[in-house]
Design a protein around this motif. Structure first.
Motif, PDB file in Angstrom:
ATOM      1  N   GLY A  54      47.751  38.735  48.281  1.00 47.49           N
ATOM      2  CA  GLY A  54      47.257  40.091  48.472  1.00 47.49           C
ATOM      3  C   GLY A  54      45.768  40.092  48.689  1.00 47.49           C
ATOM      4  O   GLY A  54      45.090  39.098  48.437  1.00 47.49           O
ATOM      5  N   ASN A  55      45.251  41.213  49.152  1.00 43.56           N
ATOM      6  CA  ASN A  55      43.814  41.302  49.361  1.00 43.56           C
ATOM      7  C   ASN A  55      43.066  41.346  48.034  1.00 43.56           C
ATOM      8  O   ASN A  55      41.879  41.076  47.987  1.00 43.56           O
ATOM      9  N   ILE A  84      50.044  32.914  36.076  1.00 45.32           N
ATOM     10  CA  ILE A  84      50.955  33.173  37.197  1.00 45.32           C
ATOM     11  C   ILE A  84      50.220  33.654  38.443  1.00 45.32           C
ATOM     12  O   ILE A  84      50.844  33.934  39.454  1.00 45.32           O
ATOM     13  N   GLY A  85      48.878  33.755  38.359  1.00 43.94           N
ATOM     14  CA  GLY A  85      48.115  34.186  39.525  1.00 43.94           C
ATOM     15  C   GLY A  85      46.633  34.257  39.222  1.00 43.94           C
ATOM     16  O   GLY A  85      46.196  33.905  38.127  1.00 43.94           O
ATOM     17  N   ASN A  86      45.876  34.719  40.228  1.00 46.41           N
ATOM     18  CA  ASN A  86      44.438  34.885  40.040  1.00 46.41           C
ATOM     19  C   ASN A  86      43.927  36.008  40.926  1.00 46.41           C
ATOM     20  O   ASN A  86      44.642  36.513  41.789  1.00 46.41           O
ATOM     21  N   ASP A  87      42.664  36.380  40.709  1.00 40.66           N
ATOM     22  CA  ASP A  87      42.072  37.493  41.459  1.00 40.66           C
ATOM     23  C   ASP A  87      41.146  37.038  42.575  1.00 40.66           C
ATOM     24  O   ASP A  87      40.348  37.827  43.067  1.00 40.66           O
ATOM     25  N   HIS A  88      41.226  35.806  42.996  1.00 37.16           N
ATOM     26  CA  HIS A  88      40.355  35.222  44.028  1.00 37.16           C
ATOM     27  C   HIS A  88      38.906  35.174  43.563  1.00 37.16           C
ATOM     28  O   HIS A  88      38.013  35.069  44.384  1.00 37.16           O
ATOM     29  N   TRP A 135      45.339  45.350  40.547  1.00 35.06           N
ATOM     30  CA  TRP A 135      44.918  44.133  39.861  1.00 35.06           C
ATOM     31  C   TRP A 135      44.062  44.459  38.651  1.00 35.06           C
ATOM     32  O   TRP A 135      44.212  43.907  37.590  1.00 35.06           O
ATOM     33  N   ARG A 136      43.136  45.370  38.791  1.00 38.50           N
ATOM     34  CA  ARG A 136      42.210  45.731  37.720  1.00 38.50           C
ATOM     35  C   ARG A 136      42.688  46.958  36.937  1.00 38.50           C
ATOM     36  O   ARG A 136      42.043  47.386  36.013  1.00 38.50           O
ATOM     37  N   ASN A 137      43.792  47.570  37.365  1.00 31.88           N
ATOM     38  CA  ASN A 137      44.335  48.741  36.692  1.00 31.88           C
ATOM     39  C   ASN A 137      43.323  49.887  36.715  1.00 31.88           C
ATOM     40  O   ASN A 137      43.170  50.618  35.748  1.00 31.88           O
ATOM     41  N   GLU A 138      42.614  50.037  37.837  1.00 25.28           N
ATOM     42  CA  GLU A 138      41.632  51.106  37.985  1.00 25.28           C
ATOM     43  C   GLU A 138      42.225  52.206  38.839  1.00 25.28           C
ATOM     44  O   GLU A 138      43.022  51.953  39.722  1.00 25.28           O
ATOM     45  N   LYS A 139      41.811  53.435  38.588  1.00 35.44           N
ATOM     46  CA  LYS A 139      42.315  54.567  39.362  1.00 35.44           C
ATOM     47  C   LYS A 139      41.377  54.900  40.507  1.00 35.44           C
ATOM     48  O   LYS A 139      40.178  54.702  40.429  1.00 35.44           O
TER      49      LYS A 139
END
Length: 141
Positions: A54-55, A84-88, A135-139
């Motif tokens: 994902g981006n 299980i993943g990363n945020d780049h 990813w960051r759970n931001e609105k």
């Protein structure tokens, strides 16, 4: 013969690329090599797409799971957890290595031990989120 798996997972706009589904054998290989149980919700995603690019995030494929968890020595710094993943950009997505785990956390490469501060309490609901940066759970972007 591979067992058919059903899920209500669907992908939102932030997903760039999906891959061919993982097989039961792919999942068993990971669990055997890492000597861990993968969370059921993560397995459900792998049966749809063996990794997601994902981006905003990368969710590891079965091959990447083995490589990244060994390279970053996840078991040494966060026993009983799996990345299980990363945020780049320096954060790993950690889940407990338990069949029924649905909570997950972002933890920096410097690894604090996972805390009680989960990003969300449900992995698949988070992936299906319509609000903000999943990813960051931001609105609101």
């Amino acid at each position: 013969m591979a067992k058919k798996h059903e899920t209500e997972f669907c992908c939102k706009e932030w997903v760039i690329e999906l891959y061919s589904p993982a097989t039961v054998e792919d999942i068993q290989k990971v669990e055997q090599k890492l000597q861990m149980v993968l969370p059921k919700v993560y397995k459900e995603l792998l049966y749809i797409s063996n990794g997601v690019l994902g981006n905003l995030a990368k969710v590891y494929s079965t091959d990447e799971l083995i490589e990244m968890n060994k390279a970053y020595e996840v078991q040494d710094y966060a026993p009983n957890f799996i990345s299980i993943g990363n945020d780049h950009g320096g954060y790993h997505l950690l889940m407990e290595a338990e069949e029924e785990a649905v909570h997950f956390q972002l933890v920096s490469d410097g690894y604090g031990v996972p805390s009680e501060n989960d990003v969300t309490d449900n992995f698949l609901l988070w992936l299906n989120s319509n609000e903000g940066n999943p990813w960051r759970n931001e609105k609101g972007l």
